[in-house]
Design a protein around this motif. Sequence first.
Motif, short mmCIF file in Angstrom:
data_model
loop_
_atom_site.label_atom_id
_atom_site.label_comp_id
_atom_site.label_asym_id
_atom_site.label_seq_id
_atom_site.Cartn_x
_atom_site.Cartn_y
_atom_site.Cartn_z
N ALA A 69 0.75 -1.16 0.31
CA ALA A 69 0.12 -0.15 0.08
C ALA A 69 1.08 1.09 -0.46
CB ALA A 69 -0.60 0.25 1.33
N TRP A 70 1.70 1.30 1.20
CA TRP A 70 3.11 1.94 0.75
C TRP A 70 3.57 2.46 -0.74
CZ3 TRP A 70 3.05 6.49 3.03
CH2 TRP A 70 4.14 8.02 2.91
N PHE A 71 3.45 2.03 -1.32
CA PHE A 71 4.59 1.23 -2.52
C PHE A 71 3.30 2.67 -3.80
CE2 PHE A 71 5.75 -0.20 -6.70
CZ PHE A 71 6.93 -0.25 -6.74
N GLU A 72 2.57 1.94 -3.56
CA GLU A 72 1.21 2.78 -4.08
C GLU A 72 1.17 4.09 -4.16
OE1 GLU A 72 -2.45 0.59 -5.41
OE2 GLU A 72 -1.92 -1.14 -3.71
N ILE A 73 1.66 4.59 -3.03
CA ILE A 73 0.83 5.91 -2.14
C ILE A 73 1.94 6.58 -2.84
CG2 ILE A 73 0.40 7.06 0.21
CD1 ILE A 73 -0.91 5.10 1.18
N SER A 74 3.36 6.10 -2.60
CA SER A 74 4.78 6.72 -2.45
C SER A 74 4.63 7.38 -4.23
CB SER A 74 5.70 5.87 -1.83
OG SER A 74 5.79 5.85 -0.87
N ALA A 75 4.59 6.39 -4.91
CA ALA A 75 3.97 6.24 -6.05
C ALA A 75 3.27 7.46 -6.75
CB ALA A 75 3.88 5.13 -7.03
N LEU A 76 2.15 8.08 -6.09
CA LEU A 76 1.04 8.68 -6.04
C LEU A 76 1.55 10.14 -6.11
CD1 LEU A 76 -1.96 6.84 -5.99
CD2 LEU A 76 -1.33 8.07 -8.13
N VAL A 77 2.63 10.41 -4.84
CA VAL A 77 3.29 11.28 -4.28
C VAL A 77 4.10 12.07 -4.84
CG1 VAL A 77 4.97 12.05 -2.55
CG2 VAL A 77 2.85 10.89 -1.64
N ALA A 78 4.75 11.08 -5.46
CA ALA A 78 6.38 11.42 -6.43
C ALA A 78 5.52 12.06 -7.42
CB ALA A 78 6.83 10.70 -6.69
N ALA A 79 4.27 11.85 -8.17
CA ALA A 79 3.61 12.35 -9.31
C ALA A 79 2.51 12.83 -9.19
CB ALA A 79 3.06 10.67 -10.32
N ALA A 80 2.50 13.98 -8.00
CA ALA A 80 1.47 14.87 -8.03
C ALA A 80 1.39 15.83 -8.26
CB ALA A 80 1.17 15.34 -6.50
N PRO A 81 0.56 16.41 -9.20
CA PRO A 81 0.44 17.75 -9.66
C PRO A 81 1.02 19.22 -8.86
CG PRO A 81 -1.18 17.46 -9.35
CD PRO A 81 -0.65 16.27 -9.25
N TYR A 82 0.70 18.97 -7.31
CA TYR A 82 1.51 19.78 -6.23
C TYR A 82 2.46 18.94 -5.70
CZ TYR A 82 -3.14 18.00 -5.59
OH TYR A 82 -4.63 16.90 -5.51
N PRO A 83 3.05 19.74 -4.70
CA PRO A 83 3.74 19.67 -3.78
C PRO A 83 3.15 19.00 -2.71
CG PRO A 83 3.94 22.05 -3.79
CD PRO A 83 2.65 21.93 -4.82
N VAL A 84 3.76 17.81 -2.67
CA VAL A 84 3.06 17.17 -1.79
C VAL A 84 4.09 16.27 -0.25
CG1 VAL A 84 2.34 14.67 -0.40
CG2 VAL A 84 1.06 15.98 -2.73
N GLU A 85 4.63 17.10 1.01
CA GLU A 85 5.63 16.54 2.12
C GLU A 85 5.17 15.45 2.77
OE1 GLU A 85 7.75 19.01 5.48
OE2 GLU A 85 6.58 19.73 4.58
N VAL A 86 6.24 14.73 2.93
CA VAL A 86 5.63 13.85 4.01
C VAL A 86 6.48 13.35 5.16
CG1 VAL A 86 5.75 10.79 3.99
CG2 VAL A 86 5.91 11.66 1.68
N LEU A 87 5.60 13.57 5.50
CA LEU A 87 6.45 14.34 7.35
C LEU A 87 7.60 12.96 7.74
CD1 LEU A 87 3.57 16.60 8.85
CD2 LEU A 87 5.82 16.76 8.17
N PRO A 88 7.86 12.54 8.40
CA PRO A 88 9.08 11.34 8.96
C PRO A 88 8.02 11.12 9.94
CG PRO A 88 10.13 13.82 9.92
CD PRO A 88 9.22 14.10 9.14
N ALA A 89 8.02 10.06 10.62
CA ALA A 89 7.18 9.18 10.97
C ALA A 89 7.85 8.99 12.81
CB ALA A 89 6.66 7.24 10.73
N ASP A 90 6.91 8.37 13.74
CA ASP A 90 7.28 8.25 14.78
C ASP A 90 7.12 6.60 14.89
OD1 ASP A 90 8.06 7.37 17.34
OD2 ASP A 90 7.99 9.45 18.34
N PRO A 91 8.24 5.60 15.01
CA PRO A 91 8.20 3.86 15.35
C PRO A 91 6.67 3.93 16.03
CG PRO A 91 10.28 4.82 13.81
CD PRO A 91 9.52 5.81 15.05
N GLN A 92 7.85 4.39 17.87
CA GLN A 92 6.07 4.32 18.64
C GLN A 92 5.28 4.49 18.88
OE1 GLN A 92 8.88 5.45 21.99
NE2 GLN A 92 7.30 4.09 23.19
N ARG A 93 4.85 5.96 17.99
CA ARG A 93 3.96 6.39 18.44
C ARG A 93 2.92 6.19 17.78
NH1 ARG A 93 3.15 13.25 17.46
NH2 ARG A 93 0.91 13.53 17.53
N ALA A 94 3.86 5.95 15.91
CA ALA A 94 2.78 5.28 14.83
C ALA A 94 1.91 3.49 14.89
CB ALA A 94 3.87 4.89 13.41
N GLY A 95 3.27 3.20 15.42
CA GLY A 95 2.19 2.10 15.97
C GLY A 95 1.37 1.89 17.45
N ALA A 96 1.72 2.67 18.18
CA ALA A 96 0.26 3.12 19.34
C ALA A 96 -1.06 3.42 18.36
CB ALA A 96 0.66 3.87 20.46
#
Length: 205
Positions: A5-32
Motif C-alpha cells: 500500500a505504501w509503495f502505491e502511495i509513494s508513487a502517487l506522491v512522486a507524481a502529484a501535480p502539486y507539492p506533497v511533503e511526507v512528514l517523518p514517522a515516529d515508529p513508537q507513536r505510529a505503532g500505538a
Amino acid sequence: MEQSAWFEISALVAAAPYPVEVLPADPQRAGACLGALEITTRSWLGAVVVNSGGLVVDHGWLRVLGGGHDGLPDVAAEMVAGVGRPVVAFDVMGGQFAWLQAEPGARPTVHYFGPEDLAWQDLELGYGEWLEAMLAGAVTGFYEGLRWPGWEAEVAGVALDQGISALPPPWTTQGKDLSMVSRKPIRLAELVSVHQEFARQLGSL
C-alpha cells in the motif's frame, strides 16, 4: 506484502501535480496509533499511519493525518464526537475529512465537513479512493470555490497547527469571495471548534 500500500502511495506522491511533503514517522507513536485503530499496514490508512507523520498536500492546504508529527495529531487522536470514527485530514480553512459509516452495515466512506456549508457530506469514496484522488490532483477542483489570488504563498506560511480564519466566514453570503474577506492564521483546533459551534447554532450538525 505489508509495504504494497505504501509503495502505491509513494508513487502517487512522486507524481502529484502539486507539492506533497511526507512528514517523518515516529515508529513508537505510529505503532500505538495503528493498534488503537485496529488496522494493518496492508490498508492505505495503515500504511499512511506507519510510514508518515502525515502528508502535507498542495502548499499545506490539505493535511492528511498519519502517525502524528509536531503540530499535527495522529489519526487515533482525532475522533468524530459521538461517532467513534477517525478524522483523517484537515484543510487550512478548518474543514475536516472523517472516515465513517453512513449507516450500519455500510462500508466506511470519507465524509467532508466544510466551512462553506457547515454540514457533513458523504463523498462516497473509500479511504484509498479518496487519498488516491487527492494525491492525483483532485484538491484543485475540490477547493476551487475557497481559494483566492496568491493563496499559495499565504497558505505555505501557515503552521501545521494553524488554519486561516476568514471574516466574514465562507458560509455567509458576504464571505463567499475569499479575496474580499479579512483572513488571519489562528490555531486549527480553535478554527474547527468555531465552525462546529456555528453548525450547532444553525442546526446543520
